[in-house]
Design a protein around this motif. Structure first.
Motif, PDB file in Angstrom:
ATOM      1  N   SER A  61       6.927  -0.725  -7.546  1.00 56.54           N
ATOM      2  CA  SER A  61       6.941   0.545  -7.784  1.00 56.54           C
ATOM      3  C   SER A  61       5.995   1.382  -6.831  1.00 56.54           C
ATOM      4  N   ALA A  62       4.809   0.827  -6.877  1.00 60.19           N
ATOM      5  CA  ALA A  62       3.800   1.408  -6.069  1.00 60.19           C
ATOM      6  C   ALA A  62       4.180   1.165  -4.408  1.00 60.19           C
ATOM      7  N   PHE A  63       4.667  -0.072  -4.196  1.00 59.57           N
ATOM      8  CA  PHE A  63       5.271  -0.030  -2.872  1.00 59.57           C
ATOM      9  C   PHE A  63       5.852   0.801  -2.450  1.00 59.57           C
ATOM     10  N   GLU A  64       7.175   1.338  -3.277  1.00 60.44           N
ATOM     11  CA  GLU A  64       8.097   2.199  -2.982  1.00 60.44           C
ATOM     12  C   GLU A  64       7.241   3.701  -2.935  1.00 60.44           C
ATOM     13  N   ALA A  65       6.454   3.837  -3.837  1.00 55.80           N
ATOM     14  CA  ALA A  65       5.846   5.149  -3.612  1.00 55.80           C
ATOM     15  C   ALA A  65       5.020   5.466  -2.338  1.00 55.80           C
ATOM     16  N   ALA A  66       4.673   4.202  -1.931  1.00 45.69           N
ATOM     17  CA  ALA A  66       3.712   4.287  -0.731  1.00 45.69           C
ATOM     18  C   ALA A  66       4.509   4.525   0.577  1.00 45.69           C
ATOM     19  N   LYS A  67       5.812   3.799   0.580  1.00 50.65           N
ATOM     20  CA  LYS A  67       6.736   3.884   1.446  1.00 50.65           C
ATOM     21  C   LYS A  67       7.249   5.330   1.628  1.00 50.65           C
ATOM     22  N   GLU A  68       7.698   5.904   0.423  1.00 50.78           N
ATOM     23  CA  GLU A  68       7.994   7.314   0.357  1.00 50.78           C
ATOM     24  C   GLU A  68       7.162   8.228   0.997  1.00 50.78           C
ATOM     25  N   GLN A  69       5.780   7.995   0.671  1.00 45.60           N
ATOM     26  CA  GLN A  69       4.847   9.015   0.927  1.00 45.60           C
ATOM     27  C   GLN A  69       4.802   8.669   2.531  1.00 45.60           C
ATOM     28  N   ALA A  70       4.953   7.527   3.116  1.00 43.06           N
ATOM     29  CA  ALA A  70       4.575   7.366   4.429  1.00 43.06           C
ATOM     30  C   ALA A  70       5.709   7.899   5.248  1.00 43.06           C
ATOM     31  N   ALA A  71       6.905   8.104   4.696  1.00 42.83           N
ATOM     32  CA  ALA A  71       8.136   8.624   5.238  1.00 42.83           C
ATOM     33  C   ALA A  71       7.965  10.159   5.269  1.00 42.83           C
ATOM     34  N   SER A  73       5.057  11.376   5.667  1.00 41.07           N
ATOM     35  CA  SER A  73       4.102  12.275   6.481  1.00 41.07           C
ATOM     36  C   SER A  73       4.442  11.700   8.029  1.00 41.07           C
ATOM     37  N   HIS A  74       5.679  11.102   8.237  1.00 43.41           N
ATOM     38  CA  HIS A  74       6.328  10.594   9.477  1.00 43.41           C
ATOM     39  C   HIS A  74       5.592   9.846  10.415  1.00 43.41           C
ATOM     40  N   LEU A  75       4.210   8.950   9.703  1.00 40.42           N
ATOM     41  CA  LEU A  75       3.721   8.218  10.730  1.00 40.42           C
ATOM     42  C   LEU A  75       4.333   6.750  10.556  1.00 40.42           C
ATOM     43  N   PRO A  76       4.379   5.859  11.309  1.00 43.87           N
ATOM     44  CA  PRO A  76       4.926   4.347  11.260  1.00 43.87           C
ATOM     45  C   PRO A  76       3.768   3.702  10.407  1.00 43.87           C
ATOM     46  N   VAL A  77       4.561   3.034   9.416  1.00 41.73           N
ATOM     47  CA  VAL A  77       3.727   2.200   8.580  1.00 41.73           C
ATOM     48  C   VAL A  77       4.492   0.449   8.713  1.00 41.73           C
ATOM     49  N   ASP A  78       3.676  -0.493   8.934  1.00 40.18           N
ATOM     50  CA  ASP A  78       4.208  -1.662   9.001  1.00 40.18           C
ATOM     51  C   ASP A  78       4.277  -2.239   7.631  1.00 40.18           C
ATOM     52  N   THR A  79       5.236  -2.471   6.867  1.00 39.62           N
ATOM     53  CA  THR A  79       5.346  -2.857   5.444  1.00 39.62           C
ATOM     54  C   THR A  79       5.947  -4.173   5.200  1.00 39.62           C
ATOM     55  N   ASP A  80       6.229  -5.038   6.053  1.00 35.96           N
ATOM     56  CA  ASP A  80       6.548  -6.234   6.279  1.00 35.96           C
ATOM     57  C   ASP A  80       5.836  -7.310   5.370  1.00 35.96           C
ATOM     58  N   ALA A  81       4.812  -7.273   5.775  1.00 42.27           N
ATOM     59  CA  ALA A  81       3.752  -8.253   5.061  1.00 42.27           C
ATOM     60  C   ALA A  81       3.539  -7.869   3.466  1.00 42.27           C
ATOM     61  N   THR A  82       3.474  -6.743   3.288  1.00 45.11           N
ATOM     62  CA  THR A  82       3.187  -6.239   1.878  1.00 45.11           C
ATOM     63  C   THR A  82       4.451  -6.467   1.122  1.00 45.11           C
ATOM     64  N   ARG A  83       5.612  -6.164   1.810  1.00 42.41           N
ATOM     65  CA  ARG A  83       6.885  -6.459   0.967  1.00 42.41           C
ATOM     66  C   ARG A  83       7.156  -7.888   0.808  1.00 42.41           C
ATOM     67  N   GLU A  84       6.560  -8.441   1.697  1.00 44.43           N
ATOM     68  CA  GLU A  84       6.799 -10.092   1.441  1.00 44.43           C
ATOM     69  C   GLU A  84       5.756 -10.593   0.463  1.00 44.43           C
ATOM     70  N   ALA A  85       4.674 -10.111   0.253  1.00 42.15           N
ATOM     71  CA  ALA A  85       3.625 -10.201  -0.959  1.00 42.15           C
ATOM     72  C   ALA A  85       4.242 -10.038  -2.359  1.00 42.15           C
ATOM     73  N   LEU A  86       4.808  -8.766  -2.198  1.00 41.95           N
ATOM     74  CA  LEU A  86       5.040  -8.202  -3.696  1.00 41.95           C
ATOM     75  C   LEU A  86       6.387  -8.603  -3.914  1.00 41.95           C
ATOM     76  N   THR A  87       7.448  -8.996  -3.254  1.00 43.71           N
ATOM     77  CA  THR A  87       8.681  -9.356  -3.688  1.00 43.71           C
ATOM     78  C   THR A  87       8.958 -10.776  -3.481  1.00 43.71           C
ATOM     79  N   SER A  88       7.886 -11.637  -3.256  1.00 42.82           N
ATOM     80  CA  SER A  88       8.496 -13.159  -2.981  1.00 42.82           C
ATOM     81  C   SER A  88       8.877 -13.868  -4.474  1.00 42.82           C
TER      82      SER A  88
END
Length: 178
Positions: A61-71, A73-88
């Protein structure tokens, strides 16, 4: 068949059978105590697994909130590594089990899937003499720390040992087998 008062083999057999009954009763008592300790330890492992699942849900849920916040602010955010660690499929966790070995030796074993770092056993809660590993830099999965608990001079062995490690700074009780 009658037993005469002077029949020595019959009296010897009676003494042996009463002694065997006493030994069996004592073994039953120890088996019940051991089963109770195992049940408590299993319940603690279930609670640790549930806590690990809750931690994963909160992280997602924190990851989703950070992703929404990044969206926003319109800044590109690389979330692949974080998503892999959290949803493994197998998030890492540490779970403890104590094994009894002969001559008052115990093995504190990490049954989890993650390495525990800076592990510390609280010696202040143990009244008997303690020898062996009470601190370890790392305890990998399935590895153990050996501990010798010596009940001398009237100091009893504890019912549990209290430990903490980097990912869990609060003390946790791990029951000792009887």
């Amino acid at each position: 068949m009658t037993v005469e008062w002077g029949d020595a083999p019959a009296w010897a057999a009676l003494v042996v059978s009463v002694g065997a009954g006493g030994v069996a009763w004592r073994a039953l008592k120890h088996a019940k105590t051991s089963a109770s300790a195992s049940e408590i330890s299993a319940q603690a492992a279930v609670r640790q697994a549930a806590a690990a699942e809750r931690q994963v849900e909160l992280a997602e849920s924190a990851f989703e909130a950070a992703k929404e916040q990044a969206a926003k602010s319109h800044l590109p955010v690389d979330t692949d590594a974080t998503r892999e660690a959290l949803t493994s499929p197998n998030p890492g966790y540490v779970a403890w089990w104590v094994e009894f070995k002969p001559k008052n030796r115990y093995l504190l074993r990490n049954l989890g899937s993650e390495t525990a770092r800076n592990v510390e056993i609280d010696e202040s809660r143990i009244r008997c003499a303690v020898r062996g590993d009470t601190r370890a830099d790392t305890v990998p999965p399935l590895a153990s720390m050996e501990l010798l608990l010596i009940p001398a001079y009237g100091a009893p062995k504890p019912n549990e040992i209290w430990i903490r490690w980097d990912d869990h700074p609060e003390w946790v009780a791990v029951p000792l087998p009887a």
